[in-house]
Design an enzyme around this catalytic site. Structure first.
Site, mmCIF file in Angstrom:
data_model
loop_
_atom_site.group_PDB
_atom_site.id
_atom_site.type_symbol
_atom_site.label_atom_id
_atom_site.label_comp_id
_atom_site.label_asym_id
_atom_site.label_seq_id
_atom_site.Cartn_x
_atom_site.Cartn_y
_atom_site.Cartn_z
ATOM 1 N N ASP A 294 0.865 -1.182 0.000
ATOM 2 C CA ASP A 294 0.000 0.000 0.000
ATOM 3 C C ASP A 294 0.908 1.241 0.000
ATOM 4 O O ASP A 294 2.126 1.118 0.148
ATOM 5 C CB ASP A 294 -0.858 -0.060 1.280
ATOM 6 C CG ASP A 294 -2.034 0.897 1.247
ATOM 7 O OD1 ASP A 294 -2.286 1.518 0.205
ATOM 8 O OD2 ASP A 294 -2.704 1.014 2.289
ATOM 9 N N GLU B 277 2.640 5.202 -3.835
ATOM 10 C CA GLU B 277 2.615 6.251 -4.896
ATOM 11 C C GLU B 277 3.934 7.028 -4.964
ATOM 12 O O GLU B 277 4.299 7.415 -6.059
ATOM 13 C CB GLU B 277 1.435 7.199 -4.648
ATOM 14 C CG GLU B 277 0.080 6.550 -4.808
ATOM 15 C CD GLU B 277 -0.285 5.622 -3.648
ATOM 16 O OE1 GLU B 277 0.270 5.844 -2.552
ATOM 17 O OE2 GLU B 277 -1.084 4.696 -3.834
ATOM 18 N N ASP C 128 -9.192 3.835 -1.910
ATOM 19 C CA ASP C 128 -10.087 4.128 -0.782
ATOM 20 C C ASP C 128 -11.431 4.688 -1.229
ATOM 21 O O ASP C 128 -11.665 5.897 -1.189
ATOM 22 C CB ASP C 128 -9.397 5.093 0.184
ATOM 23 C CG ASP C 128 -8.162 4.456 0.786
ATOM 24 O OD1 ASP C 128 -7.973 3.225 0.621
ATOM 25 O OD2 ASP C 128 -7.378 5.177 1.424
#
Ligand SMILES: *[C@@H]1O[C@H](CO)[C@@H](O)[C@H](O)[C@H]1NC(C)=O
Length: 990
Positions: A566, A569, A643
């Protein structure tokens, strides 16, 4: 996930150690658009839009880019030349080397670079820490094949104004390269498809020296970004008034209190790409919007911002928006009747894409004059090379195949990965995990994987366990293993900056971390508080990363532990736009600016290789989920859409997003079932499971502040309805696995939109809430609206359609919308006539417990009354790489109505003796075809009998026939077929 609501005090508390963060994060509840840049807040985006506006406003606009005629050469499928950019009224130019490569696949590639060190001044101003050339390594990370040059490509015509190259299959493709101004027109069969620089928006911001301002005018310290920006503007205006360009953001720019220094100055690249006669464009995920992309320059039903690709942690993202999300695939396809074409913009820097559509007149002089619409796109990236691949189709299948030849196809996953995944932030202890596992069983809810979010760690130190809550991870792992289940634990790229934490100590001492602009280790904030980030661009860092996953290093993990990446980015809570400063430095001296969109993929890939190498021999196919991705990520794992929220519109938005992933080469995708933020009402949760049963990646997930919502908590009738959706998924696993295999072989999407399966049907081009599953002919339209009890399924052809559950024949025809009853317990799911697909009908607790179960085949009789139907089944051990050595079964099933036989042969016409059977294949000898259900069986079957012929023997099988009644189609069932799934066989009905 990012930032919990103010209710969960712990983040707020730990972040408040730093007062600035405290104000930044305390009120965070939902995405704030103003946390992310709009085009006019991103210097190069604004400059290129202004450039386009100026060009469009002037009728005398001429692109200042021209090919130097005598620089042209053509050799071995490659055209090379120098493009001269005129940079001022005096006529000064800079030299831009152009290469147009014609590849064996029929794909063309256009690359524009800038000649290095064209002047001494520029050389002197470079900061030694930053690489001097334009970033040119994206290809190294992304492209894995398909670059062989087409030696047959030839110059068809050349004069002083142009060069025309013929290339591609039977030389049907043509690139008309014009010199002055420089344009390229890509044609197929003489018809223009894609044009470069047709509107004259090519822009390569060349290197130039910075004109230093007197010291006194410079402001020291932090200060408000806006104030500083104004002063910079003034300085630069004074410094160079001649150019008339907006120079305010050339050398630095500020946003949200962060200042980005730009040691190389302005270096963006831009190009307009027009799709002639195309009304629809698709792709460039990830965005939460319709599959068919919208126009972006304002007006009703249009966006006013360009589509943005700049991977970011956009929590609670807004819907129907061109805003950036977590991952980027700069591959766009245009489609119209008879033609699919596309472009792949290979650039990993921040990228924006404007789209407009305009009517043009095909031939105004011809009678009536036919107007058609063309789509004009305008692409701009902040740095790097201009590097674009051009695909001329002509089918959507050609595009996915050719794009995959370059960037790779979907990795063949383990079969468990296609089962249901149960996740939440967080299962709070090993006992909690065991308890959920037991309760799923008790409620007959099949599942394969249970997940652990960040709370399992000792204070967010990855590769450790919280000893109080997870004292016995091995015991937990063994309980799961007893039912063939797996555990996935989260491992993120931010490494806690804590005393005595071995991982960070090594990260620092071995210099495997990303650096800041000063060249020291970058420090930022994420879940653990102060953190450093592994630089997965570095080969040494990746090697080190692999050591951390060894079983004796990450203690508590076992063979059935897999990984979730996760925040890659990367998400940096106190960074600009919640990510890393662009002037950070990566391995090789490249700025983060150059590689930002690649960052998530390199980390995901490092983890994939790390878990693959846990055991000698690399026996198991890894499972690693990623949030951030780029072109090529499909080679290493699955993604999810980040999300989302427990809201109907988020459920609805999931299919366009997943369909877009599918046609963009990364089909192993899903959305959080139930919605991450918030608490879904029961019917929403139920509908979401019905939808999720059709996501290639099927995972329920929930935020830490949401109420517990494991499906057994829903209560009746919800739990039973959810159980039915899960069982539907599990019974169809053989067909899902077969669809994944197809994606692995040639990039075919796993769920397919209408334009992909029926490219000639214009009414289907903007439909993105229904889809076909693999090659099964199953047409699904899960309900995604509140209180909806019917579904209107658009029927793309004149085939027969049956309701999957009731065998009702759908009274409809091509182009109509068929109303399907869809009360809460029903998923709108049709079977198109003419197919044969495989199921395993015995209910089990997990996919691995189904491994040796017999198969049911479903045959759907088409409009030809049963003259033909076809399908296939791919099956292997579902775990290892032995399939690469031929250890698999791939059957082709054919119904031949003339002689009324259903037969099974090797789908690849392999000679059975060519493969030496390993253990798995031997064991598969016991696995049979149990039943064959023939929906729509002809009435003559009422009096017929079935005989099975296989492996030199023949035997009777029972044939039950049910006549059509009350709208339900006739159907027949052949029971106890008893033929080996791996053998050739024939069922003769006579
Ligand atoms: C993936 O990792 C392997 C092994 O370290 C490396 O060779 C390859 O370049 C990496 N690719 C990407 C896209 O990160």
């Amino acid at each position: 996930m990012l930032v919990s609501s103010p209710l969960s005090g712990k983040w707020t508390a730990s972040l408040c150690l730093l007062s600035t963060l405290c104000t930044l994060w305390t009120p965070a509840v939902s995405v704030k658009e103003h946390d992310f840049k709009k085009c006019d807040q991103s210097g190069f985006c604004k400059r290129n839009r202004v450039f386009a506006d100026n060009a469009g406003a002037s009728s005398s606009w001429e692109s200042p880019y021209n090919i130097l005629p005598e620089s042209r050469s053509f050799k071995d499928g490659q055209f090379q030349a120098i493009v001269l950019k005129t940079i001022n009224a005096k006529g000064d130019t800079v030299r831009l080397p152009l290469t147009v490569s014609f590849l064996e696949s029929g794909t063309a590639r256009v690359t524009v670079d800038e000649e290095k060190r064209q002047n001494k001044e520029i050389e002197l101003r470079y900061d030694s820490k930053v690489r001097k050339e334009r970033y040119n390594e994206a290809e190294e990370w992304v492209v894995v094949g398909g670059l062989g040059l087409d030696k047959e490509a030839t110059v068809g015509f050349e004069d002083k104004s142009q060069t025309t190259v013929k290339y591609g299959p039977s030389s049907a493709f043509e690139a008309v390269i014009k010199l002055s101004p420089f344009t390229i027109d890509f044609k197929r069969d003489g018809e223009s498809q894609i044009k470069f620089n047709d509107r004259g928006l090519l822009n390569v911001e060349h290197w130039r020296p910075k004109i230093e301002q007197p010291e006194t005018e410079k402001k020291e310290g932090e200060g408000d970004g806006g104030e500083k920006k104004e002063e910079t503007t003034l300085e630069n205006k004074e410094g160079s008034s001649s150019s008339g360009e907006d120079e305010s953001t050339w050398w630095d720019e500020s946003f949200g209190g962060n200042t980005d220094t730009k040691p190389r100055g302005p270096e963006s690249i831009a190009l307009d790409i027009s799709f002639s006669g195309f009304d629809h464009v698709y792709g460039i995920p990830s965005h939460a919007g319709p599959l068919s992309l919208r126009e972006t320059r304002g007006g009703e039903g249009k966006y006013s911002e360009p589509y943005r690709l700049y991977n970011a942690d956009v929590f609670e993202y807004i819907l129907d928006s061109p805003m950036t999300l977590y991952g980027a695939i700069p591959f766009m396809q245009a489609h119209r009747k008879g033609s699919s074409v596309g472009v792949f913009w290979l650039n990993a820097a921040e990228t924006w894409i404007d789209i407009i559509k305009a009517k043009d007149w095909r031939n105004p002089l011809s009678l009536g004059g036919s107007s058609k619409t063309s789509t004009h796109t305008h692409w701009f990236s902040e740095s790097g090379l201009l590097d674009v691949f051009v695909f001329l189709g002509p089918t959507p299948q050609d595009l996915t195949k050719k794009y995959g030849e370059l960037t790779g196809y979907t990795a063949m996953p383990q079969e468990f990965a296609l089962g249901y995944h149960q996740c939440r932030w967080n299962y709070v202890s090993d006992e909690d995990v065991r308890d959920v596992d037991r309760k799923m069983d008790k409620s007959n809810l099949p599942y394969d994987v249970i997940w652990l979010d960040i709370e399992y760690t000792d204070e967010k130190k990855y590769f450790t366990w919280d000893k109080h809550t997870f004292p016995d991870p091995i015991g937990m792992g063994k309980q799961l293993d007893n039912h063939g289940r797996k555990l996935v634990t989260i491992i993120d790229p931010h490494i806690k900056n804590a005393e005595g934490y071995q991982v960070v100590t090594e990260l620092k001492s071995k210099e495997h971390a990303v650096k800041n602009k000063e060249g020291s280790i970058f420090e930022g904030w994420c879940w653990p508080g102060s953190s450093h980030w592994i630089d997965a661009f570095s080969p040494a860092a990746r090697e080190w990363w692999a050591t951390l996953f060894k079983y004796d290093s990450f203690k508590g993990t076992m063979k059935n532990t897999w990984i979730w990446n996760d925040m890659n980015e990367p998400s940096v809570f106190n960074g600009p736009e919640t990510t890393m400063p662009k002037d950070n430095i990566h391995y090789g001296g490249w700025e983060h600016r150059d590689v930002h969109n690649l960052n998530g993929m390199t980390f995901h890939n490092a983890t994939h290789h790390a878990v693959k190498s846990r055991e000698p021999g690399e026996l198991q196919r890894p499972f690693v989920l990623t949030r951030s991705f780029f072109s090529g990520s499909q080679r290493v794992g699955a993604m999810w859409t980040g999300d989302n929220q427990a809201a109907w519109d988020h459920l609805h938005a999931s299919f366009p997003m997943i369909l877009s992933q599918g046609i963009s080469g990364f089909p192993f995708s899903g959305a959080d079932v139930g919605g991450f933020f918030g608490n879904p009402e029961k019917d929403l949760q139920t509908r979401w499971y019905q939808a999720g049963a059709f996501y290639p990646f099927f995972r329920g997930h929930a935020h830490i502040d949401s109420r517990r919502r494991e499906p057994y908590l829903a209560g009746e009738p919800y739990t039973s309805i959810i159980a039915a959706a899960l069982r539907l998924r599990y019974s169809l696993l053989p067909s899902w696995y077969t669809a994944f295999h197809q994606a692995y072989v040639d990039g075919t999407p796993i769920i397919k939109p209408m334009f992909y399966t029926h490219p000639g049907e214009e009414a289907g081009y903007d439909i993105d809430d229904q889809f076909f599953v693999g090659n099964t002919g199953l047409l699904a339209k899960p309900v995604t609206e509140q209180d909806k009890v019917t579904a209107e399924i658009w029927i793309p052809d004149n085939e027969v359609y049956y309701d999957y559950f009731t065998y009702k024949t759908i009274p409809t025809s091509k182009g109509k919308r068929a109303a399907i009853d869809a009360p809460l317990q029903k998923i709108p799911l049709l079977m198109q006539g003419g197919h044969i697909f495989a199921r395993r009908d015995r209910p089990r607790r997990s996919s691995s417990l189904m491994k040796w179960d017999d198969y049911t085949l479903v045959v759907t009789i088409g409009r030809d009354g049963g003259k033909s139907a076809e399908g296939d089944l791919y099956v292997d051990d579902g775990e290892s790489y032995d399939f690469e050595k031929g250890q698999y079964i791939h059957r082709k099933f054919v119904l031949n109505g003339e002689a009324t036989t259903i037969s099974s042969t090797d789908a690849e016409s392999r000679d059975p003796s060519s493969v030496k059977e390993g253990d798995w294949m031997k064991k598969m000898h016991d696995v049979k075809v149990d039943r064959i259900v023939i929906v729509g069986a002809p009435a003559s079957w009422a009096k017929k009998q079935a005989t099975v012929e296989s492996e030199g023997k023949s035997w009777p099988a029972s044939l039950d026939y049910s006549a059509a009644a009350h709208g339900r189609a006739s159907f027949a069932t052949v029971k106890k077929v008893g033929a080996r799934i791996g053998a050739d066989w024939k069922v003769v009905v006579s």
